[in-house]
Design a protein around this motif. Structure first.
Motif, PDB file in Angstrom:
ATOM      1  N   LEU A 104     -43.867   5.308 -37.247  1.00 13.33           N
ATOM      2  CA  LEU A 104     -42.855   6.084 -36.523  1.00 13.33           C
ATOM      3  C   LEU A 104     -43.463   6.748 -35.295  1.00 13.33           C
ATOM      4  O   LEU A 104     -42.826   6.801 -34.230  1.00 13.33           O
ATOM      5  CB  LEU A 104     -42.236   7.120 -37.449  1.00 13.33           C
ATOM      6  N   GLN A 105     -44.676   7.272 -35.454  1.00 14.17           N
ATOM      7  CA  GLN A 105     -45.325   7.879 -34.292  1.00 14.17           C
ATOM      8  C   GLN A 105     -45.557   6.841 -33.197  1.00 14.17           C
ATOM      9  O   GLN A 105     -45.382   7.103 -32.009  1.00 14.17           O
ATOM     10  CB  GLN A 105     -46.646   8.507 -34.739  1.00 14.17           C
ATOM     11  N   GLN A 106     -45.987   5.649 -33.649  1.00 20.90           N
ATOM     12  CA  GLN A 106     -46.200   4.584 -32.663  1.00 20.90           C
ATOM     13  C   GLN A 106     -44.877   4.203 -31.976  1.00 20.90           C
ATOM     14  O   GLN A 106     -44.830   4.020 -30.753  1.00 20.90           O
ATOM     15  CB  GLN A 106     -46.813   3.365 -33.359  1.00 20.90           C
ATOM     16  N   PHE A 107     -43.843   4.125 -32.808  1.00 23.31           N
ATOM     17  CA  PHE A 107     -42.509   3.819 -32.231  1.00 23.31           C
ATOM     18  C   PHE A 107     -42.058   4.923 -31.281  1.00 23.31           C
ATOM     19  O   PHE A 107     -41.458   4.654 -30.236  1.00 23.31           O
ATOM     20  CB  PHE A 107     -41.495   3.615 -33.348  1.00 23.31           C
TER      21      PHE A 107
ATOM     22  N   LYS B 187     -40.724   3.730 -22.999  1.00 20.64           N
ATOM     23  CA  LYS B 187     -39.531   2.971 -22.592  1.00 20.64           C
ATOM     24  C   LYS B 187     -38.525   3.862 -21.885  1.00 20.64           C
ATOM     25  O   LYS B 187     -37.914   3.476 -20.877  1.00 20.64           O
ATOM     26  CB  LYS B 187     -38.886   2.324 -23.822  1.00 20.64           C
ATOM     27  N   GLU B 188     -38.360   5.076 -22.431  1.00 15.80           N
ATOM     28  CA  GLU B 188     -37.407   6.004 -21.801  1.00 15.80           C
ATOM     29  C   GLU B 188     -37.863   6.393 -20.407  1.00 15.80           C
ATOM     30  O   GLU B 188     -37.057   6.496 -19.487  1.00 15.80           O
ATOM     31  CB  GLU B 188     -37.254   7.247 -22.670  1.00 15.80           C
ATOM     32  N   THR B 189     -39.162   6.591 -20.260  1.00 17.00           N
ATOM     33  CA  THR B 189     -39.670   6.901 -18.921  1.00 17.00           C
ATOM     34  C   THR B 189     -39.401   5.741 -17.961  1.00 17.00           C
ATOM     35  O   THR B 189     -38.971   5.928 -16.821  1.00 17.00           O
ATOM     36  CB  THR B 189     -41.168   7.190 -19.002  1.00 17.00           C
ATOM     37  N   PHE B 190     -39.674   4.540 -18.450  1.00 16.19           N
ATOM     38  CA  PHE B 190     -39.414   3.366 -17.623  1.00 16.19           C
ATOM     39  C   PHE B 190     -37.924   3.214 -17.302  1.00 16.19           C
ATOM     40  O   PHE B 190     -37.544   2.917 -16.160  1.00 16.19           O
ATOM     41  CB  PHE B 190     -39.944   2.128 -18.363  1.00 16.19           C
TER      42      PHE B 190
END
Length: 887
Positions: free
Chosen positions: A571-574, A581-584
């Motif tokens: 979960l931490q990795q996700f 992804k959100e930043t991108f």
């Protein structure tokens, strides 16, 4: 917990099932009721008499003048009254004042009225009636060039009644429209309803069909769009729309040209080798005695833009022409029909009821009548003259129908209304019989040149207002409960929410099931009943099982902790990946927003340029039409100029020919009169010489008498009368020689007429002539005597004489001999040309002697000389000929 959730779902299903059972029972009861009419405008054959009637709504719109200095003959004195006064130059009435007439309307619109105000007062109520299953008829009427087409269609920036009506209709029923081909026309003025599968197959079939090749044009011009006609701020919408129904709109467009009906939406294949003329359509009567155009194309439209595009497609085929009074004069009556089909939803509110008897069809006819015109003003010729005659004839039939309807309603008569005399009245006879609301807009041009035509239009409008049409009755659509669509929408939302909730708690339910399975995998507990205090086996067995269960639980706990740790790391990795992804995505969204801004600015600029281009193309089209009209006028004027030049050349040639002819006639007449004057002068000289000779003879006789009396010596004795010396013996003359010297003496016998000669004469002596006992009588030898001239006698002779008697001024009978030449005519007949008139008059010597009272010897000698002379007939001629007479 699981049981509680299950019970909750079961209760919800039971409630929904009860509601559905109630609605299905209502649907069953509704389906068992008697079938209603197909449409609200189709009652049974014996319809009851409607007590409530409404008069035909007549409105008046005044067009602005073309020039400020142009004379006006109209004046708007109130919101419903128009005053018409005669222009300058017309005859005044008996009181010496110009006659002024006032006409009243339901409402009058002045020159400053815009299209939106006119739509809200006239057409908006008809659209609301159309949505509520009521028919309507709206038509414009007036003389040519009064603004009828502008009122109905409009122009860019000023949309007319037709585009505004379409916009209001789709704004009202837009969310409740059915899919395409759910409603399907049956080609018999009815409407069928199809299922979802049949409609889908029909859509796929229509999409796969090849398009019909159209007629190529030299220049593709852009059609005006609805956005150019109506601003978004002027959009109208009806609030009283039944949400429990589904709607579909069908449009058709026809024109009535020379009393023939043509379909303007018909896609005919173009044949460049043998182009075919459009086929005319016929009127038919359906099973409910309503009139419709058989084989007319009905197009299903789903938006205002699509409907307006279909209208403009037919508008380009409409017949217009250039006349003296209007540059773009409509040469046909156009009828744009908007047909609205609606059917109720089923009890669940999901689908349309598959019952043909529940389909209701209402329609609104927007009619642009061609303007009446006078051929003396338009100077129409050929086909334009024929078009004008058919237009005026159809409008006259409409006026006659209105007059008969008014007479039947006011006087209680039952005269037959001549609807069939024209296609216009025959098509709309159901409206005047009480199948919808009828409204008319009278368009007038206030210029003084149209005064006579405007007065006739005003009289027709005043008469039309007295015609009453039965008010349509409101009819319910079906017996289902209201609000079905809303309840179905609420139910769908609730089901979606509950499914989302079930999807969110699914993990806990799965975990509980997994826990139950794991609990079942543990060793089973032995029996724990102690029946004997000395029992030492039950408790150790129970302790052993519990220890094994404890070890299993510890193993499961350790496995769970390991899984939890692994899951946590995952979960931490996700989470880290999601953050990246959100930043991108944020960066991409910012870039996308910037691109969208650029695209929106480019779109706005493109729309502005497209509007500008369309406006310029519209102006170019208008200028092209104007140029073509001017070129036609130029060619016609050149032809007229050439015709007039040819006519002028012919007139000049004829004038020169006439001048030459007149000069010849003047020369001939001049020579003739010169000869005549010379002859008259010679005759006058001869007459004067004769008179001078007579005087000389008298003077000689007087000298001889005086000489003899002085020589004899008897002065008192009267001498004898001296004899007139004979011309043969008298050789000593004082005057010039005269032809009278060789004339023979007068014989006391019948005189010989000058008509005696070698020619053959026709002696015409009427039976009314009297025989005179005089010595001197005309004798014409070699003559044919007749009392009435005939062709046989004239063909044998060369001369003609008529004996005419009349009473002279002294009371004596005077005889005139009218002479002429006989000649043959080109037709083979005979004609007489009169050349001379000879007058014979008898004079009494005693009467002439009594008139003289002179006592001189000269007078006595003259009187004696007259008594001794024989009577001589006097002659005269109508052509100026002087006849010589021998004494």
């Amino acid at each position: 917990m699981t049981l509680r959730k299950t019970c909750h779902r079961g209760n919800f299903k039971s409630r929904r099932g009860g509601l559905c059972s109630v609605e299905r029972s209502l649907t069953t009861q509704t389906m068992q009721r008697p079938n209603k009419g197909k449409t609200p405008r189709r009652p049974g054959p014996k319809k009851a008499a409607n007590i409530d009637k409404d008069p035909v709504g007549v409105y008046c719109r005044i067009r602005p003048l073309g020039a400020e200095d142009e004379e006006c003959c109209l004046e708007m004195i109130s919101s419903s009254t128009i005053q018409l006064h005669a222009p300058d130059g017309l005859k005044a009435n008996r009181n010496g004042e110009y006659k002024e007439t006032q006409y009243s309307f339901k409402k009058a619109f002045g020159i400053n009225t815009n299209q939106l105000e006119l739509f809200e007062d006239v057409a908006k109520p008809l659209i609301e009636d159309l949505i509520h299953c009521k028919n309507g008829l709206l038509f414009t009427y007036g003389v040519t060039g009064s603004g009828k087409t502008f009122t109905m269609t409009g122009s860019p920036g000023e949309g007319g009644l037709l585009p505004r009506s379409l916009d209001m209709l789709f704004n009202s029923i837009g969310p409740f429209q059915a899919k395409r081909f759910v409603f399907k026309p049956d080609d018999k003025n009815g409407m069928e309803i199809q299922g979802q599968v049949d409609a889908l197959l029909e859509r796929q079939k229509r999409e796969s069909q090849p398009t019909v090749p159209k007629t190529p044009s030299s220049r593709q011009k852009a059609d005006p769009e609805l956005a150019d006609m109506i601003n978004s701020e002027e959009a109208c919408k009806s609030e009283n729309v039944d949400e429990d129904c589904c709607y579909s709109v069908f449009v058709s467009y026809i024109e009535i040209y020379n009393n023939y009906i043509y379909d303007l939406l018909e896609d005919a294949p173009f044949d460049p080798i043998r182009p075919k003329a459009p086929q005319s359509k016929i009127l038919r009567e359906d099973q409910n005695h309503n009139m419709y155009v058989a084989g007319c194309t009905e197009v299903e439209v789903k938006s205002t833009e699509e409907a307006f595009e279909v209208f403009w497609k037919g508008q380009k085929k409409r017949r217009i022409a250039n006349t003296e009074l209007n540059r773009e004069s409509s040469r046909s009556h156009s009828v744009f029909t908007v047909k609205l089909a609606q059917a109720p939803l089923d009890a669940d509110g999901d689908h349309i009821l598959q019952d043909k008897n529940q389909v209701n069809v209402s329609q609104l006819c927007l009619v642009d009548l061609a303007g009446s015109e006078r051929t003396s003003r338009t100077r129409a010729e050929g086909s334009r003259l024929r078009e004008a005659g058919n237009i005026n004839q159809s409008l006259m039939t409409l006026r006659t129908c209105m007059e008969v309807l008014r007479e039947n309603q006011m006087c209680g008569t039952n005269k037959m209304v001549p609807y069939r005399d024209s296609k216009v009245t025959h098509l709309f006879k159901n409206y005047f019989d009480g199948e919808g609301k009828v409204r008319m807009i009278v368009c007038v041009n206030p210029k003084a040149d149209d005064y006579d035509e405007t007065m006739l239009v005003m009289r027709f409008a005043e008469m039309t207002q007295e015609v009453e049409v039965a008010r349509p009755v409101d009819r319910p659509i079906c017996g289902l409960t209201a609000g079905r669509r809303h309840r179905n929408r609420v139910f769908r939302d609730e089901m979606t929410r509950r499914m989302d909730e079930r999807g969110g708690s699914g993990s806990s339910v799965d975990d509980t099931a997994l826990l139950d399975q794991m609990m079942e995998s543990l060793p089973a507990l032995p029996r724990c009943e102690l029946l004997d205090p000395a029992d030492d086996q039950t408790l150790p067995r129970l302790m052993e099982v519990l220890e094994r269960r404890h070890r299993v639980r510890q193993m499961m706990t350790e496995q769970f902790n390991k899984s939890a740790t692994t899951l946590k790391s995952m979960l931490q990795q996700f989470d880290s990946q999601i953050n990246s992804k959100e930043t991108f995505l944020h960066d991409q969204r910012s870039k996308l927003s910037e691109k969208e801004k650029v695209i929106n600015s480019q779109k706005s600029e493109l729309e502005r340029l497209e509007k500008k281009s369309k406006t310029l193309e519209y102006k170019i089209d208008i200028l092209q039409k104007t140029t073509n009209m001017y070129e036609q006028d130029k060619r016609s004027l050149q032809q007229e100029l050439e015709t007039r030049e040819q006519r002028l050349h012919r007139e000049l040639t004829e004038k020169k020919r006439m001048e030459q002819r007149m000069q010849g006639m003047v020369t001939d007449t001049k020579h003739k009169w010169e000869k005549e004057c010379e002859r008259r002068v010679n005759a006058k000289q001869l007459e004067m010489q004769n008179k001078l000779w007579v005087k000389d003879e008298k003077l000689k006789q007087l000298k001889a008498i005086v000489t003899e009396s002085s020589g004899s010596g008897f002065p008192s004795e009267r001498p004898e009368k001296p004899e007139r010396p004979s011309r043969e013996r008298d050789h000593t003359r004082s005057a010039s020689p005269s032809p009278l010297q060789t004339a023979p003496p007068v014989r006391p016998t019948h005189r010989r007429s000058h008509s005696a000669g070698g020619e053959k004469w026709v002696d015409h002596k009427p039976a009314s002539n009297l025989d005179l006992d005089t010595v001197m009588q005309p004798i014409i030898p070699n003559s044919i005597k007749v009392s009435t001239p005939n062709e046989k006698a004239l063909s044998k002779c060369q001369k003609y004489v008529l004996r005419h008697q009349e009473l002279a001024s002294d009371g004596e009978i005077e005889t005139k001999l009218i002479k002429g030449n006989v000649f043959k005519t080109r037709g083979g007949g005979q004609a007489v040309q009169f050349t001379d008139i000879e007058t014979l008059r008898q004079e009494c010597a005693m009467a002439s002697s009594r008139k003289r009272h002179s006592g001189s010897g000269d007078g006595a000698a003259h009187m004696e000389d007259i008594e001794n002379r024989a009577p001589v007939p006097s002659t005269s001629s109508n052509l100026g000929y002087q006849k010589r007479r021998k004494p």
